[in-house]
Scaffold this active site. Structure first.
Site, PDB file in Angstrom:
ATOM      1  N   LYS A 162      14.582 -12.567  -2.172  1.00  0.00           N
ATOM      2  CA  LYS A 162      14.296 -11.912  -3.198  1.00  0.00           C
ATOM      3  C   LYS A 162      14.205 -13.893  -3.877  1.00  0.00           C
ATOM      4  O   LYS A 162      15.587 -14.219  -3.826  1.00  0.00           O
ATOM      5  CB  LYS A 162      15.630 -11.007  -4.151  1.00  0.00           C
ATOM      6  CG  LYS A 162      15.260  -9.950  -3.539  1.00  0.00           C
ATOM      7  CD  LYS A 162      14.377  -9.301  -3.739  1.00  0.00           C
ATOM      8  CE  LYS A 162      14.406  -7.702  -4.294  1.00  0.00           C
ATOM      9  NZ  LYS A 162      12.476  -6.966  -3.685  1.00  0.00           N
ATOM     10  N   ASP A 190      10.216 -12.144  -0.925  1.00  0.00           N
ATOM     11  CA  ASP A 190       9.213 -10.583  -2.481  1.00  0.00           C
ATOM     12  C   ASP A 190       9.662 -11.485  -3.285  1.00  0.00           C
ATOM     13  O   ASP A 190      10.771 -11.986  -3.502  1.00  0.00           O
ATOM     14  CB  ASP A 190      10.346  -9.743  -2.199  1.00  0.00           C
ATOM     15  CG  ASP A 190       9.291  -8.709  -2.999  1.00  0.00           C
ATOM     16  OD1 ASP A 190       8.099  -9.131  -4.086  1.00  0.00           O
ATOM     17  OD2 ASP A 190      10.431  -7.576  -3.174  1.00  0.00           O
ATOM     18  N   GLU A 218       5.791 -11.161  -0.516  1.00  0.00           N
ATOM     19  CA  GLU A 218       5.751  -9.528  -0.946  1.00  0.00           C
ATOM     20  C   GLU A 218       5.552 -10.273  -2.732  1.00  0.00           C
ATOM     21  O   GLU A 218       6.293 -10.444  -3.239  1.00  0.00           O
ATOM     22  CB  GLU A 218       6.715  -8.537  -0.673  1.00  0.00           C
ATOM     23  CG  GLU A 218       6.917  -7.141  -1.260  1.00  0.00           C
ATOM     24  CD  GLU A 218       7.548  -6.809  -0.700  1.00  0.00           C
ATOM     25  OE1 GLU A 218       8.306  -7.005   0.136  1.00  0.00           O
ATOM     26  OE2 GLU A 218       7.971  -5.389  -1.730  1.00  0.00           O
ATOM     27  N   ASP A 243       3.439  -4.861  -3.605  1.00  0.00           N
ATOM     28  CA  ASP A 243       4.013  -3.685  -3.698  1.00  0.00           C
ATOM     29  C   ASP A 243       3.551  -2.997  -4.887  1.00  0.00           C
ATOM     30  O   ASP A 243       3.059  -2.160  -5.456  1.00  0.00           O
ATOM     31  CB  ASP A 243       5.603  -4.425  -4.061  1.00  0.00           C
ATOM     32  CG  ASP A 243       6.521  -3.570  -3.727  1.00  0.00           C
ATOM     33  OD1 ASP A 243       5.982  -2.283  -3.940  1.00  0.00           O
ATOM     34  OD2 ASP A 243       7.826  -4.050  -4.216  1.00  0.00           O
ATOM     35  N   LYS A 267       5.873   3.168  -1.190  1.00  0.00           N
ATOM     36  CA  LYS A 267       6.891   3.460  -1.689  1.00  0.00           C
ATOM     37  C   LYS A 267       6.990   4.885  -2.312  1.00  0.00           C
ATOM     38  O   LYS A 267       6.027   5.524  -2.806  1.00  0.00           O
ATOM     39  CB  LYS A 267       7.795   2.881  -2.858  1.00  0.00           C
ATOM     40  CG  LYS A 267       7.942   1.197  -2.067  1.00  0.00           C
ATOM     41  CD  LYS A 267       8.635   0.886  -3.373  1.00  0.00           C
ATOM     42  CE  LYS A 267       9.554  -0.642  -2.807  1.00  0.00           C
ATOM     43  NZ  LYS A 267       9.600  -1.528  -3.821  1.00  0.00           N
TER      44      LYS A 267
HETATM   45 MG    MG Z   1       8.820  -5.583  -3.823  1.00  0.00          MG
END
Ligand code: MG
Length: 360
Positions: A162, A190, A218, A243, A267
């Site tokens: 991240k 991400d 991402e 995303d 998701k």
């Molecule tokens: Mg993500």
């Protein structure tokens, strides 16, 4: 077999380490659980996390959407009419994708139990094996290096790092992690919308120049900045994964047609469940765009639904299903086995989870 009742419970599980992204910090899973019951005594289970900063859904909104809109719409419907149930679930209330996802997966769990098959076999068959990455939260560089080494030691061969909070400092973060874990570990990055388009091109370009071998980046820019994401996709070699920009099948069509990203992260909490996620799979298959199966901060119950869909569909070539790996313990019995980065799907009916706390 008719749907006779939909019940709600709540689960809290502390995390091994606080979950930090450019959008939020959390130290526990605190989710709504759902049990859909039939007049013949079968039950299926679902789960929804309150990811307010992404989906807009909160514990209160998920509960109210299910109790006041979804349950009254679905109770009495015949389980064999899966298409009718799913279309009514989609139309009985707008948005509220997390609440819909919890009920959708509980109904798929039930449907597969009724057929006496594991869910992945009902959804397409594919494979009973899935490999997931583990998220490395945004933190000081040394803490992120330490967490990465621990993850590799615990059997994860893919890490999702991240970033997106400190611009150019992210280059140092990723360099140091690559140096520490070596070249055999796959690294995903991400940014959770944390960069602007030009910043993203500069940072990703630097990662490429340094030869850090990043598998994908991402959501580099804001969810609504499709022009920006298109710019990043066009000006970098590293694949860009959409995303937060893709919730619905319609979003997937837009992203693909605009060539705004190379890959799509599905998701269940964004799509509103498996039924809509299958539509994204079909769109992606038509255009040959590979997908990743992701999850929010969820426990094993709802992550298992994502894992079954991931195993079932060949177009979903990557998995980011690390929720159970972030939880301090597993409160359920049965279901897929999560061991390091390896997920082995259950061969028992449905999601295979036999004990769900809160419904005794
Ligand atoms: Mg993500």
């Amino acid at each position: 077999m008719k749907i006779s009742n939909i019940r709600i419970s709540r689960i809290q599980i502390p995390l091994v380490t606080p979950f930090k992204t450019s959008l939020r910090t959390a130290d526990q899973v605190d989710d709504i659980l759902v049990r859909v019951e039939t007049d013949e005594g079968l039950a299926g289970y679902g789960e929804a996390p309150p990811t307010a900063v992404i989906t807009g859904d909160t514990l209160g909104s998920i509960t109210h959407a299910i109790e006041a809109f979804i349950a009254p719409s679905l109770i009495g419907m015949d389980l064999l009419n899966l298409d009718g149930i799913m279309n009514r679930l989609a139309s009985c209330i707008q948005k509220n994708t997390s609440a819909k996802a919890a009920v959708d997966m509980a109904i798929y769990d039930l449907y597969a139990r009724m057929l006496n098959l594991p869910l992945y076999q009902v959804l397409g068959g594919g494979s009973d094996r899935v490999e997931t990455d583990l998220t490395i939260s945004v933190d000081t560089v040394s803490k992120m290096v330490e967490d990465s080494l621990k993850a590799v030691e615990n059997g994860f061969g893919i890490l999702k790092v991240k970033v997106g909070k400190e611009g150019l400092k992210d280059i140092e973060r990723i360099s140091r992690i690559r140096e520490a874990v070596g070249s055999a570990v796959k690294l995903r990055v991400d940014a959770n919308q944390g960069w602007n388009a030009k910043e993203a091109v500069r940072i990703i370009g630097a990662l490429e120049d340094k030869g850090l071998d990043i598998e994908l980046v991402e959501q580099p820019v804001s969810a609504h900045d499709l022009e920006g994401m298109k710019f990043v996709t066009a000006h970098t070699y590293t694949p860009v994964l959409a995303d937060e920009s893709v919730f619905s099948p319609e979003d997937a069509i837009t992203i693909i047609k605009e060539r705004a990203a190379d890959l799509i992260n599905i998701k269940l909490m964004k799509t509103g469940g498996i039924y809509q996620a299958l539509k994204i799979c079909q769109i992606a298959e038509i255009y040959g765009v590979e997908c990743m199966m992701g999850c929010m901060l969820e426990s094993k119950l709802s992550v298992s639904a994502g894992a079954h869909l991931c195993g079932a569909k060949g177009i979903i070539t990557r998995a980011d299903l690390d929720g159970p790996g972030l939880c301090r313990y597993d409160p359920y019995q049965g279901g897929p086995v999560f061991e390091g980065g390896k997920i082995t799907l259950n061969h028992t009916p449905g999601l295979g989870i036999s004990h769900v706390p809160g419904f005794e």
